[in-house]
Each structure stands twice: as C-alpha cells, then as structure tokens.
Write a protein that holds these residues in place. Structure first.
Motif, PDB file in Angstrom:
ATOM      1  N   THR B  13       0.836  -1.194   0.000  1.00 19.98           N
ATOM      2  CA  THR B  13       0.000   0.000   0.000  1.00 19.98           C
ATOM      3  C   THR B  13       0.874   1.248   0.000  1.00 19.98           C
ATOM      4  OG1 THR B  13      -1.885   1.056   1.114  1.00 19.98           O
ATOM      5  CG2 THR B  13      -0.142   0.205   2.527  1.00 19.98           C
ATOM      6  N   GLN B  14       0.266   2.338  -0.370  1.00 19.39           N
ATOM      7  CA  GLN B  14       0.955   3.627  -0.329  1.00 19.39           C
ATOM      8  C   GLN B  14       0.767   4.274   1.038  1.00 19.39           C
ATOM      9  OE1 GLN B  14       2.811   5.023  -2.806  1.00 19.39           O
ATOM     10  NE2 GLN B  14       2.515   3.154  -4.006  1.00 19.39           N
ATOM     11  N   MET B  15       1.774   4.994   1.472  1.00 19.30           N
ATOM     12  CA  MET B  15       1.700   5.718   2.742  1.00 19.30           C
ATOM     13  C   MET B  15       0.448   6.599   2.773  1.00 19.30           C
ATOM     14  SD  MET B  15       4.818   7.888   4.383  1.00 19.30           S
ATOM     15  CE  MET B  15       4.865   8.990   2.999  1.00 19.30           C
ATOM     16  N   GLY B  16      -0.251   6.576   3.891  1.00 22.59           N
ATOM     17  CA  GLY B  16      -1.458   7.380   4.031  1.00 22.59           C
ATOM     18  C   GLY B  16      -2.740   6.649   3.663  1.00 22.59           C
ATOM     19  N   LYS B  78      -7.790  -2.806  11.132  1.00 20.38           N
ATOM     20  CA  LYS B  78      -7.759  -1.692  10.188  1.00 20.38           C
ATOM     21  C   LYS B  78      -6.696  -0.708  10.626  1.00 20.38           C
ATOM     22  CE  LYS B  78     -11.654   0.357   8.913  1.00 20.38           C
ATOM     23  NZ  LYS B  78     -12.817   1.295   8.927  1.00 20.38           N
ATOM     24  N   ILE B  79      -5.892  -0.296   9.667  1.00 22.86           N
ATOM     25  CA  ILE B  79      -4.951   0.799   9.901  1.00 22.86           C
ATOM     26  C   ILE B  79      -5.427   1.957   9.033  1.00 22.86           C
ATOM     27  CG2 ILE B  79      -2.551   1.525   9.972  1.00 22.86           C
ATOM     28  CD1 ILE B  79      -1.736  -1.425   9.806  1.00 22.86           C
ATOM     29  N   ARG B  80      -5.777   3.064   9.648  1.00 23.55           N
ATOM     30  CA  ARG B  80      -6.490   4.127   8.942  1.00 23.55           C
ATOM     31  C   ARG B  80      -5.606   4.870   7.954  1.00 23.55           C
ATOM     32  NH1 ARG B  80      -8.771   4.334  13.945  1.00 23.55           N
ATOM     33  NH2 ARG B  80     -11.001   3.906  13.981  1.00 23.55           N
ATOM     34  N   ASP B  86       4.757   1.133   9.685  1.00 20.25           N
ATOM     35  CA  ASP B  86       3.758   0.078   9.867  1.00 20.25           C
ATOM     36  C   ASP B  86       4.104  -1.177   9.062  1.00 20.25           C
ATOM     37  OD1 ASP B  86       1.112   2.529   9.868  1.00 20.25           O
ATOM     38  OD2 ASP B  86       2.166   1.627  11.580  1.00 20.25           O
ATOM     39  N   SER B  87       5.111  -1.081   8.220  1.00 18.75           N
ATOM     40  CA  SER B  87       5.543  -2.248   7.450  1.00 18.75           C
ATOM     41  C   SER B  87       6.003  -3.331   8.399  1.00 18.75           C
ATOM     42  CB  SER B  87       6.678  -1.867   6.488  1.00 18.75           C
ATOM     43  OG  SER B  87       6.233  -0.965   5.509  1.00 18.75           O
ATOM     44  N   ALA B  88       5.356  -4.486   8.313  1.00 19.31           N
ATOM     45  CA  ALA B  88       5.637  -5.571   9.251  1.00 19.31           C
ATOM     46  C   ALA B  88       4.831  -6.788   8.824  1.00 19.31           C
ATOM     47  CB  ALA B  88       5.239  -5.187  10.687  1.00 19.31           C
ATOM     48  N   MET B  89       5.087  -7.907   9.499  1.00 17.07           N
ATOM     49  CA  MET B  89       4.234  -9.080   9.382  1.00 17.07           C
ATOM     50  C   MET B  89       3.220  -8.983  10.510  1.00 17.07           C
ATOM     51  SD  MET B  89       3.752 -11.924   7.681  1.00 17.07           S
ATOM     52  CE  MET B  89       5.135 -12.921   7.123  1.00 17.07           C
ATOM     53  N   LEU B 113       2.660  -6.758   5.430  1.00 25.10           N
ATOM     54  CA  LEU B 113       2.242  -5.436   4.982  1.00 25.10           C
ATOM     55  C   LEU B 113       3.478  -4.622   4.611  1.00 25.10           C
ATOM     56  CD1 LEU B 113       0.046  -3.246   4.620  1.00 25.10           C
ATOM     57  CD2 LEU B 113       0.466  -2.587   7.004  1.00 25.10           C
ATOM     58  N   THR B 114       3.471  -4.127   3.378  1.00 23.30           N
ATOM     59  CA  THR B 114       4.559  -3.272   2.905  1.00 23.30           C
ATOM     60  C   THR B 114       3.973  -1.906   2.588  1.00 23.30           C
ATOM     61  OG1 THR B 114       5.725  -5.169   1.966  1.00 23.30           O
ATOM     62  CG2 THR B 114       6.366  -2.975   1.194  1.00 23.30           C
TER      63      THR B 114
END
Lengths: 115, 116
Positions: B13-16, B78-80, B86-89, B113-114
């Motif tokens: 995903t893109q930042m934000g 959910k990460i808003r 936040d990149s992690a497993m 999540l990348t």
C-alpha cells in the motif's frame, strides 16, 4: 514488567545430536511459559507450554522443555535433532492473575541442523 | 486440524492509505489477538478482543488502529492511515478463553504489509 531473553541468535547442531535452545524469563509472580516455532513463510506454531506441575513438559515433534524456577529458565530440548527442525524458535511468557493475556516474546533463536 | 487463516498473505500500500487485514479465527475460540513482527525484530502484542470489545491493548495500538468482528467468522485489523513504520508481518491469533488464562494462542500464517 515481564520479559524474555533468548541469549543465542543462532544455534547450530549436527543431525542426530541433542539440541538445546535457551530461554530465561523475568516476571513477578509465577509465569506461564510457551515455545513456538516459525518455519519460513509460515506462522507461529505452538510447540509446548508450562503452566504448573511437572517441570519437564513434553510437546510436539519430540520437543520438551524444562522449567527451572531457581534459574528462571525454560530451555527447549530435543534428544536427537532432525534437519527438518531447522527453523526460528520463540519463547514467550504470560503472567496469570494480572488480567492480561498478551504474550511477551523473546527475540527468537534460529536453529540450524546440519546433515 | 482447525487453524487460523489470514488474508491477504501480502499487502502493498501507499503511505497514508487505509488497509484492512482479515483473519478467520478457529471456530470455537472466543479470544482474538493481533501481533506484529517488524523485520528482524520481536513479535509484539497489539490488541486482544473478547465479547465484541477490546480487552487489552499495547501502546503500539494507537488511534490509527481499530479492530472489528464484522460477522460470526471474521476478525479484522484496520490501519487508517498507514505509515512507513507500519511495514511488518501481522499475525492474528485466537484462543479458547478457558479460565485462569491457561489457554494456548494459535497463530495464523501472517499478512506481510509493505508500506511504500
């Protein structure tokens, strides 16, 4: 605060030899202790746990662990290592009667079993 | 043997941007958890969920995070507005919720999540 230490980043052992993966803990109170294993691209798989009773706990795949209250340790052992045991091993602790169920994990130990 | 499942296995995903990570806990389990593992670091607890409410959360679980059990089988994180850090497993886990906290937490395979 509770914590878990796994002092070895990596353990190397020859197939057929006994293996030990070390874990020490720091908690106030009596701990619940767990071992999990993580194979590449897989989740954490439960191996065994110590709750109370016999200090020697037997788990999956021939693994066992010994709870030692005086040394605050919970080392994972297996009498005869297999190449397929090569993986990342995590020790974790939880303290009962605190209202908390969160596991606190150690940093992990990579076990490499050589043929 | 019943197991925890997670989707997707990898999310870029893109930042934000907002992301939703999905989990299906073991069917008779009542406690649900999210943990994360930043590359090369420890597995860290985020949140636990029981009886349709958060029962415990860590300092990592700030207002950017939320959890939900939208139906009888799924459990979501959910990460808003995602950040690079936040990149992690992300691992989902579930447990039976037997008394005295002796129950075992069973983990899913994780979602990587990348955030770019």
């Amino acid at each position: 605060a509770q914590s878990v230490a796994q002092p070895e980043d990596q353990v190397n052992v020859a197939e057929g030899n006994p293996l030990t993966v070390k874990c020490t803990y720091s908690v106030s109170g009596n701990p619940y202790l767990f071992w999990y294993v993580q194979y590449p691209n897989r989740g954490l798989q439960f191996l065994l746990k110590y709750i109370t009773g016999d200090n020697l706990v037997k788990g999956s795949y021939g693994f066992e662990a010994e709870f030692n209250k005086s040394q605050t340790s919970f080392h994972l052992k297996k009498p005869s290592a297999l190449v397929s045991d090569s993986a990342l091993y995590f020790c974790a602790v939880r303290v009962p009667n605190t209202g908390r169920r969160a596991l606190t994990f150690g940093s992990g130990t990579r076990l490499q079993v050589q043929p | 043997e019943p197991e925890v499942t997670q989707t997707p296995s990898h999310q870029v995903t893109q930042m934000g941007q907002e992301v939703i990570l999905r989990c299906v806990p073991i069917s008779n389990h009542l406690y649900f958890y999210w943990y994360r593992q930043i590359l090369g670091q420890k597995v860290e607890f985020l949140v636990s969920f029981y009886n349709n409410e958060i029962s415990e959360k860590s300092e990592i679980f700030d207002d950017q995070f939320s959890v939900e059990r939208p139906d009888g089988s799924n459990f979501t994180l959910k990460i808003r507005s995602t950040k690079l850090e936040d990149s992690a497993m992300y691992f989902c886990a579930s447990s039976e919720a037997r008394g005295r906290y002796t129950d075992t937490q069973y983990f899913g395979p994780g979602t990587r999540l990348t955030v770019l």
